[in-house]
Each structure stands twice: as C-alpha cells, then as structure tokens.
Design a protein around this motif. Structure first.
Motif, mmCIF file in Angstrom:
data_model
loop_
_atom_site.group_PDB
_atom_site.id
_atom_site.type_symbol
_atom_site.label_atom_id
_atom_site.label_comp_id
_atom_site.label_asym_id
_atom_site.label_seq_id
_atom_site.Cartn_x
_atom_site.Cartn_y
_atom_site.Cartn_z
ATOM 1 N N ARG A 1 2.595 10.351 -9.316
ATOM 2 C CA ARG A 1 1.730 10.618 -10.472
ATOM 3 C C ARG A 1 0.942 11.908 -10.269
ATOM 4 N N ARG A 2 0.406 12.126 -9.052
ATOM 5 C CA ARG A 2 -0.355 13.344 -8.790
ATOM 6 C C ARG A 2 0.543 14.573 -8.882
ATOM 7 N N THR A 3 1.770 14.451 -8.346
ATOM 8 C CA THR A 3 2.699 15.571 -8.439
ATOM 9 C C THR A 3 3.024 15.898 -9.886
ATOM 10 N N LEU A 4 3.222 14.855 -10.687
ATOM 11 C CA LEU A 4 3.532 15.056 -12.097
ATOM 12 C C LEU A 4 2.368 15.724 -12.806
ATOM 13 N N LEU A 5 1.137 15.266 -12.536
ATOM 14 C CA LEU A 5 -0.026 15.857 -13.187
ATOM 15 C C LEU A 5 -0.222 17.307 -12.750
ATOM 16 N N GLU A 6 -0.029 17.588 -11.448
ATOM 17 C CA GLU A 6 -0.166 18.963 -10.981
ATOM 18 C C GLU A 6 0.873 19.872 -11.626
ATOM 19 N N GLU A 7 2.099 19.359 -11.758
ATOM 20 C CA GLU A 7 3.144 20.168 -12.386
ATOM 21 C C GLU A 7 2.846 20.392 -13.861
ATOM 22 N N ARG A 8 2.319 19.363 -14.527
ATOM 23 C CA ARG A 8 1.958 19.538 -15.935
ATOM 24 C C ARG A 8 0.846 20.574 -16.096
ATOM 25 N N ALA A 9 -0.148 20.523 -15.186
ATOM 26 C CA ALA A 9 -1.228 21.508 -15.266
ATOM 27 C C ALA A 9 -0.691 22.911 -15.034
ATOM 28 N N ARG A 10 0.239 23.038 -14.091
ATOM 29 C CA ARG A 10 0.826 24.343 -13.828
ATOM 30 C C ARG A 10 1.623 24.828 -15.028
ATOM 31 N N LEU B 1 12.053 17.612 -7.502
ATOM 32 C CA LEU B 1 12.847 17.188 -8.660
ATOM 33 C C LEU B 1 11.971 16.633 -9.767
ATOM 34 N N VAL B 2 10.814 16.080 -9.397
ATOM 35 C CA VAL B 2 9.890 15.591 -10.434
ATOM 36 C C VAL B 2 9.446 16.749 -11.314
ATOM 37 N N GLY B 3 9.086 17.884 -10.688
ATOM 38 C CA GLY B 3 8.680 19.053 -11.455
ATOM 39 C C GLY B 3 9.808 19.600 -12.307
ATOM 40 N N MET B 4 11.042 19.619 -11.769
ATOM 41 C CA MET B 4 12.189 20.071 -12.555
ATOM 42 C C MET B 4 12.336 19.261 -13.832
ATOM 43 N N ARG B 5 12.368 17.946 -13.659
ATOM 44 C CA ARG B 5 12.574 17.083 -14.827
ATOM 45 C C ARG B 5 11.431 17.212 -15.842
ATOM 46 N N GLU B 6 10.207 17.382 -15.341
ATOM 47 C CA GLU B 6 9.082 17.500 -16.251
ATOM 48 C C GLU B 6 9.163 18.790 -17.056
ATOM 49 N N ARG B 7 9.554 19.879 -16.410
ATOM 50 C CA ARG B 7 9.701 21.136 -17.131
ATOM 51 C C ARG B 7 10.766 21.037 -18.214
ATOM 52 N N GLN C 1 0.824 -1.202 0.000
ATOM 53 C CA GLN C 1 0.000 0.000 0.000
ATOM 54 C C GLN C 1 0.857 1.250 0.000
ATOM 55 N N GLU C 2 1.964 1.219 0.762
ATOM 56 C CA GLU C 2 2.859 2.368 0.772
ATOM 57 C C GLU C 2 3.502 2.565 -0.594
ATOM 58 N N THR C 3 3.838 1.460 -1.264
ATOM 59 C CA THR C 3 4.407 1.568 -2.608
ATOM 60 C C THR C 3 3.394 2.164 -3.574
ATOM 61 N N ILE C 4 2.137 1.685 -3.491
ATOM 62 C CA ILE C 4 1.092 2.217 -4.354
ATOM 63 C C ILE C 4 0.848 3.691 -4.061
ATOM 64 N N SER C 5 0.829 4.046 -2.758
ATOM 65 C CA SER C 5 0.602 5.437 -2.383
ATOM 66 C C SER C 5 1.732 6.331 -2.880
ATOM 67 N N GLU C 6 2.972 5.847 -2.782
ATOM 68 C CA GLU C 6 4.106 6.624 -3.269
ATOM 69 C C GLU C 6 4.013 6.839 -4.772
ATOM 70 N N ALA C 7 3.650 5.768 -5.513
ATOM 71 C CA ALA C 7 3.494 5.904 -6.957
ATOM 72 C C ALA C 7 2.359 6.873 -7.292
ATOM 73 N N GLU C 8 1.283 6.809 -6.522
ATOM 74 C CA GLU C 8 0.153 7.718 -6.757
ATOM 75 C C GLU C 8 0.544 9.155 -6.451
ATOM 76 N N ARG C 9 1.338 9.364 -5.383
ATOM 77 C CA ARG C 9 1.797 10.718 -5.082
ATOM 78 C C ARG C 9 2.696 11.254 -6.194
#
Length: 405
Positions: free
Chosen positions: A193-202, A367-373, A183-191
């Motif tokens: 993914r959510r961070t990536l989507l939020e950064e993409r929307a921004r 760093l996820v947002g950095m790489r996505e940008r 569950q922690e692994t799934i939650s980390e992956a979901e976080r």
C-alpha cells in the motif's frame, strides 16, 4: 432472537494436512477403546471392586477423552472427579498390598493424555489451577493410604505437571508463530500500500509538470495574442484575457498542490521529466554498464504523460534485468500501433545463473509501480516469465484522449 454459541474447534483443526487434523481424534479413540475394558477388568479382577461400580468408573474415566478433543476442560472435570471417586471406592475393598493406590496404571495413562489436551487448548492460569487441584487431591489422599499399599499420587502429580508444561509451551510457540505470520502478512500488505501511494504521488507530481507546461503555454499564447495577431476584435481580446487569467489561476493552484506533494528530499525531481526521446539515452547507459541491449526506436509524437510512462516502464524493466539476469541479451522496442503505443522489453536467460541477487535489500515492488502507471493512463500491461527462462514486459498505452477517461 437468541444467539447460538459457536462450538470451539477441535485440536489441530487449523492444520493444513488432513492426517494432522484427524490425529487427536484417533489418539482419543484408541485411548478410549483400550482403557475402557482394561479399567473394568483391573478394577474387578485385581482390586475386587463390584462390577457395576467398576463399569461406571471406567466409563466416566475413559469416555470423556473423546470430549477432550473439543472441550478438554469439561472433560477434565468429569475424569478428575471419577479418578478421585475411584480412589475412595477402592478403600471399601480389601486388595493386595502390591497393587498401586490411589490410581491404577490405566488411570494415569488417561489422565496424562487429558493433560496434554488441556495444555494444547487452555491458558497458563487454567493449567496452573488444574495442576494445583491435582496436587491438592493427591496430598489429601496421602492421609488415607491403606496399610501395606504403595501410593503413586506423587507420580501422577509429576507426570501431569510435565504434560501440562510441555503441551502449554508447544501451544504458546505455535501461537507466537501464527501471530508472526499474521504480522508479516500485514506488514507486506502495508508495504504494498505504501509503495502504491508513493508511486501515485510521484505520478501526480510528474503529471502536474506535464499539465503545468501546457497551462503555461496557454497563458503565454493568450497574453501575446494581441501582439502576434493583427486587428484582434475587442470581444476576442477580452476572451483571451479571461483565458489567460483562468490559466494563471489554475497554474497557481497546481503549483501549491505540487508544494504539498514534494518534500525537501525530492528537489531532484524539479528537473524536466523524461519521455520517449530519453529512452535511447537510458538504453545507452545500460549498454555502457555491460548489458547487451538492442533498441528499436520510435520517433512518433505522443502525449507527454504517455511518453513519461513509457520511459518509466523501460527504466524499471531494465533495472530488473540488471538485478535478476545480469548479462542477459535484452531487446527494447517502442512502437506506435494506430492509437496505442506499445512498449516491449524482453530478456533472454542470463549466460550464467547469478550466484545471488545484486540487491539484497530490494523490495520487489517495482512491478506495482509499472501496473499503477499503466492503469492511470488507461492502458494494459502483461508481465511474466518466458518458457525458455527469460522475462517479458509488454505494455500498451492509449494515445487518444478518450482512453484516459
């Protein structure tokens, strides 16, 4: 086409250490080797049972312990039937009253070991049925206790129940921990993914503002061309009018898209987006906060999307220095190298190791947002620690339109 039934894994087969995976096999082998000759010797020499019958009972009671490592329930069927048959076989011989009945000590040892294997593999309902069968058989055998003999059926009932309970509790605890890790692994992956989507929307909102600015300029220039230029031919004026209408329509579509992307809580993002010229202000604010930062400025003209990405990269890098290396000397450099903009943020080790992170609730996803940008503008980024204990963030952002495709 027939399907082959998959063989169940051995006990502790999922353990990371090899000796733990081999432990059940070693215990089963030792019990089998020790109990097999001991059972034959005790049944023949002490109880006076026929050698052939004693050997058959010994094999049926000890050999299935090896099977119990993989299939403990089938092994229990064999051993349970052999133990009950052995107790009935002992009723046919005349043995001393000092000897225990219906189960000699070596049979109790083997049965308790089997119960441990059952508890580590089977569910509660199966364990309860196994214990009820054991208790029921012992109760039935109590009615046939030979005169002058001591019955140990109650002892086996208690020991088997304790073994089943302890092993079952250990299995359920292990499964609960495994599910928690999953569950922690799934939650980390979901976080992530959510961070990536939020950064993409921004990023989408910010790029929209950049493109919307250019579209507004195109509209104004096309509408005012007839007033700014002398003797514009009618066909050119018609073309400019069409360009202005198309630009206004596209601008309206983008504004509607922006209305979907923005929420009520993001009204602060309606301000003009920062770029290269604001990096100096960002560095000055960090210096006023007590961080020694050197800044090498770049006044080159760059696309607004690239300037915005460079600003956000420096912003996140400086924020990470403040969080994880307070007081560390830091150098920020923004330079143009041909058709690429290089953004470099390097910090030394902090003068004194921080007692703890300044932000306890940080997600660590900057760093996820950095790489996505960097990826969305077609650039590259290199992030990692330095040998001396510092940290380095280096991004190269393309300036030509071809690199954005």
């Amino acid at each position: 086409m027939t399907s082959v039934k998959e063989r169940p894994p051995a006990l502790f087969a999922g353990a990371s250490r090899r000796w733990v995976r081999l432990l059940p096999w070693g215990v089963a082998f030792v019990l089998c080797v020790a109990l097999l000759p001991t059972t034959v010797q005790v049944l023949t020499a002490d109880y006076g049972l026929h050698g052939g019958i004693a050997s058959a009972l010994a094999v049926a009671q000890a050999a299935p312990l090896l099977l119990a490592v993989v299939r403990p329930l089938p092994a229990w069927y064999v051993i349970f039937a052999a133990d009950v048959s052995g107790a009935l076989a002992l009723l046919t011989v005349d043995f001393e009253g000092r000897l225990l009945w219906p189960f000699p000590p070596m049979e109790i040892v083997g049965y308790v070991g089997l119960c441990l294997a059952l508890g580590l593999r089977e569910r509660r309902r199966t364990l309860l049925l196994v214990w009820l069968a054991t208790a029921g058989a012992n109760v039935g055998l109590e009615f046939a206790v030979p005169a002058g003999s001591s019955s140990n059926g109650m002892l086996l009932t208690i020991l088997s129940g304790v073994a089943l309970l302890l092993a079952g509790a250990l299995r359920e605890r292990s499964e609960a921990q495994r599910r928690l890790v999953e569950q922690e692994t799934i939650s980390e992956a979901e976080r992530d993914r959510r961070t990536l989507l939020e950064e993409r929307a921004r990023i989408a909102r910010e790029l929209h503002d950049v493109v919307a600015h250019h579209m507004s300029v195109i509209t104004v220039q096309a509408d005012t061309a007839a007033y700014r230029l002398d003797e514009v031919p009618p066909n050119v004026q018609e073309e400019l009018t069409s360009i202005a209408a198309t630009a206004r329509e596209s601008l309206g579509e983008m504004r509607r898209l922006l209305g979907v992307l923005r929420s009520e809580e993001t009204r602060g993002e309606l301000a003009p987006q920062p770029g290269l010229t604001q990096i100096g202000q960002l560095v000055e604010a960090t210096v006023r906060a007590g961080m020694p930062v050197e800044f090498t400025r770049c006044d080159a003209e760059v696309p607004e999307a690239v300037g915005l990405s460079a600003y956000r990269i420096v912003q996140e890098a400086l924020a990470n220095v403040v969080r994880h290396a307070p007081g560390a000397p830091t150098h920020v450099s923004v330079s143009r190298d041909g058709e690429r903009l290089t953004v470099l943020v390097v910090n030394d080790p902090p003068p004194e190791p921080p007692a703890g992170p300044l932000e306890v609730g940080g997600t660590g996803h900057g760093l996820v947002g950095m790489r996505e940008r960097v990826r969305l503008v077609g650039g590259t980024i290199d992030v990692g620690p330095l040998p001396d204990g510092g940290f380095r963030v280096a991004a190269r952002l393309p300036l030509t339109g071809e690199d954005f495709t």
